[in-house]
Every structure is written in structure tokens, then in C-alpha cells.
Design a protein around this motif. Structure first.
Motif, PDB file in Angstrom:
ATOM      1  N   GLY A  87       0.797  -1.210   0.000  1.00  0.00           N
ATOM      2  CA  GLY A  87       0.000   0.000   0.000  1.00  0.00           C
ATOM      3  C   GLY A  87       0.834   1.267   0.000  1.00  0.00           C
ATOM      4  N   SER A  88       0.164   2.370   0.254  1.00  0.00           N
ATOM      5  CA  SER A  88       0.796   3.683   0.291  1.00  0.00           C
ATOM      6  C   SER A  88       1.053   4.063   1.743  1.00  0.00           C
ATOM      7  N   GLY A  89       2.273   4.462   2.054  1.00  0.00           N
ATOM      8  CA  GLY A  89       2.626   4.844   3.422  1.00  0.00           C
ATOM      9  C   GLY A  89       2.096   6.231   3.730  1.00  0.00           C
ATOM     10  N   THR A  90       0.904   6.277   4.314  1.00  0.00           N
ATOM     11  CA  THR A  90       0.153   7.524   4.389  1.00  0.00           C
ATOM     12  C   THR A  90       0.230   8.169   5.769  1.00  0.00           C
ATOM     13  N   VAL A  91       0.498   9.473   5.744  1.00  0.00           N
ATOM     14  CA  VAL A  91       0.558  10.275   6.969  1.00  0.00           C
ATOM     15  C   VAL A  91      -0.560  11.307   6.888  1.00  0.00           C
ATOM     16  N   PHE A  92      -1.545  11.181   7.782  1.00  0.00           N
ATOM     17  CA  PHE A  92      -2.673  12.115   7.822  1.00  0.00           C
ATOM     18  C   PHE A  92      -2.380  13.215   8.835  1.00  0.00           C
ATOM     19  N   PHE A  93      -2.300  14.440   8.337  1.00  0.00           N
ATOM     20  CA  PHE A  93      -2.088  15.591   9.214  1.00  0.00           C
ATOM     21  C   PHE A  93      -3.433  16.205   9.599  1.00  0.00           C
ATOM     22  N   GLU A  94      -3.473  16.822  10.762  1.00  0.00           N
ATOM     23  CA  GLU A  94      -4.692  17.480  11.209  1.00  0.00           C
ATOM     24  C   GLU A  94      -4.750  18.914  10.686  1.00  0.00           C
ATOM     25  N   GLY A  95      -5.973  19.466  10.677  1.00  0.00           N
ATOM     26  CA  GLY A  95      -6.176  20.812  10.183  1.00  0.00           C
ATOM     27  C   GLY A  95      -6.318  20.840   8.676  1.00  0.00           C
TER      28      GLY A  95
ATOM     29  N   LEU B 119       8.226   3.310   7.454  1.00  0.00           N
ATOM     30  CA  LEU B 119       7.264   2.866   6.449  1.00  0.00           C
ATOM     31  C   LEU B 119       7.968   2.269   5.234  1.00  0.00           C
ATOM     32  N   GLN B 120       9.054   2.906   4.831  1.00  0.00           N
ATOM     33  CA  GLN B 120       9.836   2.362   3.708  1.00  0.00           C
ATOM     34  C   GLN B 120      10.355   0.968   4.033  1.00  0.00           C
ATOM     35  N   ASP B 121      10.859   0.784   5.248  1.00  0.00           N
ATOM     36  CA  ASP B 121      11.353  -0.536   5.672  1.00  0.00           C
ATOM     37  C   ASP B 121      10.231  -1.567   5.680  1.00  0.00           C
ATOM     38  N   GLU B 122       8.986  -1.122   5.908  1.00  0.00           N
ATOM     39  CA  GLU B 122       7.843  -2.030   5.929  1.00  0.00           C
ATOM     40  C   GLU B 122       7.327  -2.365   4.532  1.00  0.00           C
ATOM     41  N   GLY B 123       7.921  -1.743   3.514  1.00  0.00           N
ATOM     42  CA  GLY B 123       7.620  -2.128   2.141  1.00  0.00           C
ATOM     43  C   GLY B 123       6.593  -1.303   1.401  1.00  0.00           C
ATOM     44  N   VAL B 124       6.187  -0.140   1.935  1.00  0.00           N
ATOM     45  CA  VAL B 124       5.189   0.669   1.235  1.00  0.00           C
ATOM     46  C   VAL B 124       5.743   1.153  -0.106  1.00  0.00           C
ATOM     47  N   TYR B 125       4.828   1.476  -1.015  1.00  0.00           N
ATOM     48  CA  TYR B 125       5.243   1.921  -2.350  1.00  0.00           C
ATOM     49  C   TYR B 125       5.726   3.371  -2.358  1.00  0.00           C
ATOM     50  N   ASN B 126       5.239   4.166  -1.432  1.00  0.00           N
ATOM     51  CA  ASN B 126       5.559   5.592  -1.418  1.00  0.00           C
ATOM     52  C   ASN B 126       5.226   6.174  -0.049  1.00  0.00           C
ATOM     53  N   ILE B 127       5.645   7.398   0.163  1.00  0.00           N
ATOM     54  CA  ILE B 127       5.249   8.172   1.337  1.00  0.00           C
ATOM     55  C   ILE B 127       4.201   9.171   0.874  1.00  0.00           C
ATOM     56  N   ASN B 128       3.022   9.131   1.492  1.00  0.00           N
ATOM     57  CA  ASN B 128       1.861   9.881   1.037  1.00  0.00           C
ATOM     58  C   ASN B 128       1.468  10.884   2.120  1.00  0.00           C
ATOM     59  N   LEU B 129       1.741  12.156   1.875  1.00  0.00           N
ATOM     60  CA  LEU B 129       1.508  13.214   2.863  1.00  0.00           C
ATOM     61  C   LEU B 129       0.162  13.869   2.577  1.00  0.00           C
TER      62      LEU B 129
END
Length: 314
Positions: free
Chosen positions: A60-68, A104-114
């Protein structure tokens, strides 16, 4: 934590609130100067070139959900974290963010999704520099509302590989009522131009994952067929197959949140409390293909609802 001078008189987004977030003042985004992360996860509900096509691989996509949020739409399904008066998630500095990207990269995600990160841009920029200096090599996806300041987007050049903006509205009255941003379309057009300039041609790797390029999302709203057509006309005329267009039918009304919004006219409120006419959606999908848009994503009707909505920390 590091103090960023950009927060002294904040003009990171088109609102230009000019509040001093370093001293605790809050602008339209309602967020402090420290980045607030609500959720970090492997996300499987994005477009196939972002999340992949096989959830069983657990990448999947390594997703970081920010608040606001700098837009805060009246129909937002993420309103629990986008419109909160107080931060509910975890405050993270640039080093902590970078460590999570690398994990997240070490866990194998396809990308970092901000996701919805622009009001924390100074911290984001530092975090990406730290992560890349320490071995981050997978694509970075910048997932945003499209209501972005060109000057802020320019600062991300060389750090972001894939831009994933919305293009929500064309009409100024519609954008004004829903998001208090009657200038949304003009601002989104300029931001998109800069995003396409930065990324250049679309690049997809052997696994079918996007490494470079832009995907523009448009969520169709009930009763606003002609607004959708104007947006598609603009994207087709100016970019065509240089970008992906993701036409979305997953609109799901959040009744309590919509009814709490005092800025909506009665007629628009009634529309937003309804559901999308799937014949309208199919007509716009056919319109895209009929005009030669091959780089497009179309959703099935079962995409409606909260199926792909994460369980936020609220």
C-alpha cells in the motif's frame, strides 16, 4: 522543537492569515506551529498507481494524515480531523516525521503519502530533507486540496515526486459557500501549473506504481454536473494525457456536519444532503474517454460510503 520564522506571520496558504502561530495564534487551519499527525498507516484506498492493486501484499501507500486544513469543505468526510478546534493527534518534529517515513519504507510501502500538509510546510520540508539524507528513496506523494499557494509549492521542488491535488470547484459562488474560497478555481489552476512544471512527464515503474507525475482528483457533487464539465474541459484543454484525471463518485453526505454549516444556502444544503446521480457520473466518464483522455481513473458505484475512510484518532 525548532522554531520556524515562517510561522511568525503565517502566509503559507492562500488565506494569508498573518497570525503568529509561534505565539499560539491560530488562523483558518486552526493548527499550531508544530505538525500534528493523526494517523500513519498502509493505505490501500488510493488510485492503483499509488496504493498498488493487490492489498494481500500488505504494501500500500505509506500515508501520513495531518490534522487541520486550509479549505475545510462543508461536506468533508475527514472533518473530524480537518475541522477540529484543538489538535487531537501526536505532535511531531521534522526528525520524528523522517523516522516514520523511513520506518514505512522498511515495511515495504510503495511511497510516502503526505495528506493535507501545506499548513505545516516548513516542518515537512525539513523532514523530507532529513529522510532523504538518511536513505529515503521511494516516491513522495503530496496529497492536497488544490487550494495551494504557488510560493509554498515551489519550496517542495526536488522533494516531492508525485502531486495528488483535488480540483474541487469551478464556480466562485459554489466554492464560496462550501469552502469560503470564492477564488478557489483561479488559485488551484496556478498551483496545478506549478506541480506539472516540477514533475514533468508521467513515469510508471515496472510494478505499476507512479514515480513521477500529477493526478488531479475531482469528486463529483450532487446537482453540480455543469461545474464538473467545466473542470474537465479545463483539464483536458490544458493538460490532457500529460496528467492523470481521477473522476470520483464516492460522495457521501455527512448530514450532521453539513447541517452545522451556516454558510450554505438552503438550495445548496439540500443538494449536499442528497446523493450523486450515477447517470451524471457515467456521462462525465464517457465524456472524458470520448475526448481522448486515456490517463484516467473511474470509480465503481460501490465506492460510495465510508469503506475507504480510516479510523481516525478522535
Amino acid at each position: 522543537m525548532k522554531v520556524y520564522e515562517e510561522y511568525n506571520e503565517c502566509t503559507l496558504c492562500p488565506r494569508n492569515c498573518r497570525v503568529n502561530r509561534n505565539e499560539g495564534q491560530k488562523g483558518f487551519c486552526k493548527m499550531p506551529s508544530s505538525s500534528v499527525v493523526n494517523l500513519i498507516m498502509h493505505h490501500f484506498g488510493e488510485e492503483p498507481v499509488i496504493s498498488g492493486t493487490n492489498p494481500e501484499l500488505e504494501r500500500g501507500s505509506g500515508t501520513v494524515f495531518f490534522e487541520g486544513c486550509t479549505l475545510r469543505c462543508a461536506f468533508c468526510q475527514n472533518h473530524e480531523i480537518s475541522n477540529s478546534e484543538t489538535a487531537r493527534g501526536q505532535i511531531m518534529d521534522a526528525s520524528e516525521l523522517a523516522a516514520n517515513y523511513l520506518r514505512l519504507q522498511d515495511e515495504g510501502v510503495y511511497n510516502i503519502n503526505l495528506v493535507t500538509a501545506s499548513h505545516f510546510a516548513p516542518v515537512i520540508i525539513d523532514s523530507l530533507k532529513i529522510a532523504k539524507n538518511n536513505g529515503l528513496h521511494i516516491p513522495v506523494v503530496y496529497n492536497c486540496s488544490g487550494f495551494e499557494k504557488v510560493e509554498t509549492i515551489k519550496k517542495l521542488e526536488g522533494l516531492v515526486d508525485v502531486y495528488l491535488p483535488d480540483m474541487k470547484f469551478c464556480g466562485s459562488q459554489l466554492a464560496g459557500e462550501i469552502s469560503s474560497a470564492p477564488d478557489y478555481f483561479e488559485i488551484a489552476k496556478l498551483a496545478l501549473e506549478e506541480m506539472v512544471r516540477q514533475t514533468g512527464e508521467i513515469r510508471i515503474n515496472d510494478e505499476g506504481i507512479m514515480e513521477k507525475g500529477v493526478i488531479v482528483r475531482h469528486l463529483m457533487l450532487p446537482g453540480e454536473l455543469f461545474d464538473t464539465r467545466k473542470i474537465l474541459d479545463y483539464l483536458l484543454d490544458n493538460y490532457g494525457n500529460r496528467i492523470y484525471i481521477s473522476l470520483m463518485c464516492q460522495y457521501t453526505p455527512c448530514e450532521e456536519y453539513i447541517n452545522s454549516n451556516k454558510n450554505l444556502s438552503d438550495s445548496l444544503r439540500k443538494k449536499l444532503l442528497g446523493t450523486l446521480n450515477m447517470k451524471h457520473y457515467e456521462a462525465m466518464a464517457d465524456y472524458l474517454y470520448g475526448l481522448g483522455q486515456e490517463n484516467a481513473f473511474i470509480q465503481e458505484e460501490q465506492s460510495k460510503g465510508n469503506t475507504f475512510l480510516p479510523d481516525f484518532n478522535v
